[in-house]
Design an enzyme around this catalytic site. Structure first.
Site: not given
Ligand code: DX5
Ligand code: ZN
Length: 221
Positions: A11, A35, A37, A39, A68, A70, A139, A177
């Site tokens: 990620s 991956h 993320d 947001m 992903h 969010m 999650m 995740d």
């Molecule tokens: C959190 C994300 C994850 C994040 C995980 O909301 O969806 O993908 O990158 O990070 P770690 O591995 O540090 O928990």
């Molecule tokens: Zn994620």
């Protein structure tokens, strides 16, 4: 999908974006995923990046790019992230009331379709969609930030999804995740997970290449 499970997904949320190319060089395109993320400061309190960074990632690696979302109203962003080079796109069930429609929209772009579920969302809420999925993203922390602790209670969902997949002969992969380390990945693997997203445990490690190799070894078999 390029790789076959079990798959480590690095990620980039935890990577150093000033040297993203070097950071991504540890990823093995034949075996790992990257991956991303996304947001929006609405669905989750944090704000990250958009299609520009995904497009840069696409240029920097041949690995599977797993997006992903969010975000609220994810259907408005699907086409943009696919155009940026996403191989798979996951939307949150909690943000997509017209769930089947969004999943169909993702598939229509040529990307694999994923459904992500927050820790508070029970199996009964996502079970009806399992036949429509390429990826179920469970999650294992509250979405929003890297570096949180793994919620082992979420493994019951993984076990339930796995059982349903077997029973109905479905073909989605189960991705976990949040808070994934070698140790928690091993327990998630035992519960039946296929894809293991890791941010901090890889990119904040003193030797990121060794950390990713350690994760691969932890989930092997
Ligand atoms: C959190 C994300 C994850 C994040 C995980 O909301 O969806 O993908 O990158 O990070 P770690 O591995 O540090 O928990
Ligand atoms: Zn994620």
């Amino acid at each position: 999908m390029t790789a076959t499970p079990p798959i480590a997904a690095a990620s980039i949320l935890s990577a150093d974006f000033s040297r993203l190319g070097e950071e991504l060089a540890i990823v093995d395109p034949e075996r790992d995923w990257v991956h991303c993320d996304i947001m929006d400061h609405r669905f989750v309190p944090n704000l990250t990046f958009g299609p520009l960074i995904v497009a840069a990632t696409r240029k920097l690696t041949r690995a599977w790019v797993d997006v992903h979302l969010m975000v609220e109203r994810p259907w408005l962003m699907v086409d943009g992230f696919r155009a940026a080079g996403a191989d798979s796109i996951s939307v949150h069930l909690e943000a997509a009331p017209q769930t089947r429609e969004v999943l169909r929209q993702i598939r229509a772009t040529g990307a694999k379709a994923g459904l992500a579920v927050k820790p508070g969302t029970p199996v009964a809420a996502f079970a009806p969609y399992l036949p429509d999925l390429d990826i179920l993203l469970v999650m294992t922390v509250e979405p929003g930030f890297g570096g949180q602790s793994f919620m082992s209670e979420m493994l019951d969902k993984v076990t339930a999804a796995r059982a349903e997949r077997e029973k109905k002969q479905l073909r989605f992969v189960i991705e976990v995740d949040g808070g994934i380390t070698e140790l928690t990945a091993r327990t998630a693997r035992t519960a039946g997970a296929d894809v293991f997203v890791a941010g901090n445990s890889v990119f904040k490690a003193p030797d990121t290449r060794a950390a990713l190799a350690g994760l691969r070894a932890a989930i092997a078999g």
